[in-house]
Design a protein around this motif. Structure first.
Motif, PDB file in Angstrom:
ATOM      1  N   ALA A   1       0.840  -1.203   0.000  1.00  0.00           N
ATOM      2  CA  ALA A   1       0.000   0.000   0.000  1.00  0.00           C
ATOM      3  C   ALA A   1       0.875   1.253   0.000  1.00  0.00           C
ATOM      4  N   GLY A   2       2.018   1.161   0.680  1.00  0.00           N
ATOM      5  CA  GLY A   2       2.961   2.274   0.703  1.00  0.00           C
ATOM      6  C   GLY A   2       3.542   2.537  -0.670  1.00  0.00           C
ATOM      7  N   GLU A   3       3.982   1.490  -1.348  1.00  0.00           N
ATOM      8  CA  GLU A   3       4.553   1.642  -2.686  1.00  0.00           C
ATOM      9  C   GLU A   3       3.503   2.141  -3.681  1.00  0.00           C
ATOM     10  N   PHE A   4       2.281   1.631  -3.545  1.00  0.00           N
ATOM     11  CA  PHE A   4       1.186   2.056  -4.413  1.00  0.00           C
ATOM     12  C   PHE A   4       0.966   3.568  -4.277  1.00  0.00           C
ATOM     13  N   THR A   5       0.996   4.042  -3.036  1.00  0.00           N
ATOM     14  CA  THR A   5       0.779   5.468  -2.769  1.00  0.00           C
ATOM     15  C   THR A   5       1.916   6.319  -3.326  1.00  0.00           C
ATOM     16  N   LEU A   6       3.157   5.871  -3.118  1.00  0.00           N
ATOM     17  CA  LEU A   6       4.303   6.628  -3.643  1.00  0.00           C
ATOM     18  C   LEU A   6       4.229   6.744  -5.161  1.00  0.00           C
ATOM     19  N   LYS A   7       3.920   5.639  -5.837  1.00  0.00           N
ATOM     20  CA  LYS A   7       3.824   5.657  -7.290  1.00  0.00           C
ATOM     21  C   LYS A   7       2.677   6.545  -7.762  1.00  0.00           C
TER      22      LYS A   7
ATOM     23  N   ILE B   1       6.392   8.984  -7.414  1.00  0.00           N
ATOM     24  CA  ILE B   1       7.662   8.642  -6.759  1.00  0.00           C
ATOM     25  C   ILE B   1       7.960   7.167  -6.974  1.00  0.00           C
ATOM     26  N   ASP B   2       9.113   6.866  -7.530  1.00  0.00           N
ATOM     27  CA  ASP B   2       9.545   5.481  -7.689  1.00  0.00           C
ATOM     28  C   ASP B   2      10.202   5.050  -6.377  1.00  0.00           C
ATOM     29  N   PRO B   3       9.576   4.122  -5.628  1.00  0.00           N
ATOM     30  CA  PRO B   3      10.096   3.751  -4.316  1.00  0.00           C
ATOM     31  C   PRO B   3      11.468   3.084  -4.351  1.00  0.00           C
ATOM     32  N   HIS B   4      11.871   2.626  -5.541  1.00  0.00           N
ATOM     33  CA  HIS B   4      13.167   1.941  -5.634  1.00  0.00           C
ATOM     34  C   HIS B   4      14.241   2.807  -6.304  1.00  0.00           C
TER      35      HIS B   4
ATOM     36  N   ASN C   1       0.785  -4.077  -8.758  1.00  0.00           N
ATOM     37  CA  ASN C   1       1.513  -2.825  -8.899  1.00  0.00           C
ATOM     38  C   ASN C   1       2.856  -2.885  -8.181  1.00  0.00           C
ATOM     39  N   ALA C   2       2.894  -3.622  -7.062  1.00  0.00           N
ATOM     40  CA  ALA C   2       4.128  -3.755  -6.284  1.00  0.00           C
ATOM     41  C   ALA C   2       4.992  -4.918  -6.761  1.00  0.00           C
ATOM     42  N   GLY C   3       4.525  -5.644  -7.793  1.00  0.00           N
ATOM     43  CA  GLY C   3       5.268  -6.789  -8.306  1.00  0.00           C
ATOM     44  C   GLY C   3       5.226  -7.990  -7.377  1.00  0.00           C
ATOM     45  N   GLU C   4       4.167  -8.072  -6.551  1.00  0.00           N
ATOM     46  CA  GLU C   4       4.094  -9.131  -5.548  1.00  0.00           C
ATOM     47  C   GLU C   4       2.914 -10.079  -5.742  1.00  0.00           C
ATOM     48  N   LEU C   5       2.192  -9.948  -6.858  1.00  0.00           N
ATOM     49  CA  LEU C   5       1.056 -10.839  -7.097  1.00  0.00           C
ATOM     50  C   LEU C   5       1.535 -12.092  -7.824  1.00  0.00           C
ATOM     51  N   PRO C   6       1.629 -13.235  -7.128  1.00  0.00           N
ATOM     52  CA  PRO C   6       2.151 -14.446  -7.767  1.00  0.00           C
ATOM     53  C   PRO C   6       1.217 -15.009  -8.827  1.00  0.00           C
TER      54      PRO C   6
END
Length: 333
Positions: free
Chosen positions: A151-157, A161-164, A309-314
């Protein structure tokens, strides 16, 4: 002869009535115990604590054995190893288990919270806040793959903002130690649950500048789930469990933050009732507490969008595969 027969019948009827009247009252229904593993201890879960303290579970013939397992992976391990009957954790964990090919699926059956429960805390209080201020900063985030971090990365994007790339992202600190790491000087910004965020603000360690719950929308952030095998054996018990949760949700929705703070105080020894009331009101104002236990399909899809969006959906999982809405629907009638 007939008079004798009628007399005997009358005596038998009277005797039956006498012994029926003298028979012991029915024993009260035996209480059933449900072991809950909660992912963290947070005011975010106020409806659960209210349901326990107000006796809503007891009314349904259930005794709660509650333990805090500090982290999604540990919580799910407790559930899968039968150390807990029910887990209170983010719905993403059930998707991870499904992707690993588990024979005994983990099923979401009652939603407790419907937004992210974390807040962005800044080291220094800005005159005004904009997400642009995070660029070039050190951001102490939550565990990789967990719902708070996603949720944090989703908000930054969402705010460009690219979190990485645009921030120095720290994700290698154990969930239980994030707040102490920030207090000791690690990071310019940190993503925290309550009441820790408000405690830091009270102590001057940091300042709440934004809500990830407001930014990421509605999703099944924390739900009660159980293994499919357990649900088949204890379906009626879990229906009563869900009724108790619903009563807790209705109470929280219709009572003041001050009343709720008094009730849940035993769960937060180191937090003043005044601060708890502030936190409860903050969650109520942004509709973080679900007002009923039904996890709907739109929320489920939003969850998977954020994970992708976070690249974590398997893998994408259909709503009907891992969500049982029957218990919540029955509990709400």
């Amino acid at each position: 002869m007939k008079k004798v027969s009628f007399l005997l019948i009358a005596l038998v009827v009277a005797a039956v009535g006498f012994f029926s009247g003298c028979s012991p009252a029915k024993e009260p229904k035996k209480m059933e115990t449900i072991r809950i593993a909660e992912v963290t201890r947070s005011i975010f879960y106020a409806p659960q604590y209210v349901a326990i303290e107000k006796g809503f579970f007891k009314e349904e013939g259930i005794t709660i054995d509650l333990k805090t397992t500090w982290g999604g992976d540990k919580t799910m391990t407790n559930l899968l190893s039968n150390s807990a009957d029910v887990a209170l954790v983010g719905s993403e964990t059930s998707i991870y288990v499904e992707a690993q090919g588990a024979k005994d699926r983990v099923i979401n059956f009652a939603q407790l919270t419907q937004t992210d429960g974390t807040f962005l805390v800044a080291r220094k209080k800005p005159d005004y806040f904009s997400w642009e201020q995070l660029k070039g900063s050190t951001f102490l985030g939550q565990r990789k793959g967990g719902m708070p971090q996603m949720a944090g990365e989703f908000t930054l994007k969402k705010h460009g903002i690219d979190p990485h790339k645009d921030v120095k992202l720290i994700q290698n600190i154990d969930f239980a130690n994030i707040s102490s790491a920030y207090a000791s000087g690690t990071g310019d910004y940190v993503q925290l649950f309550e009441p820790q965020a408000s405690l830091f603000e009270q102590e001057g360690i940091g300042h709440i500048v934004a809500s990830f719950g407001k930014e990421s929308g509605k999703l099944p952030y924390t739900t009660f789930m159980a293994k499919e095998s357990y649900m088949k054996k204890h379906n009626e018990t879990l229906e009563r469990f869900t009724k108790a949760i619903y009563k807790g949700q209705l109470f929280v929705d219709t009572h003041s933050a001050e009343e709720i703070a008094k009730i849940i105080a035993p769960y937060f020894d180191d937090t003043s009732e005044e601060l708890m009331a502030t936190v409860v009101e903050r969650y109520k104002s942004q509709n973080s507490f679900a007002t009923n236990p039904l996890l709907d399909e739109e929320e489920w899809n939003n969850l998977q969008t954020i994970m992708k969006n976070a690249g974590e959906l398997p893998q994408k999982v259909d709503y009907s595969t891992l969500v049982n809405k029957d218990l919540a629907t029955k509990a709400m009638k």
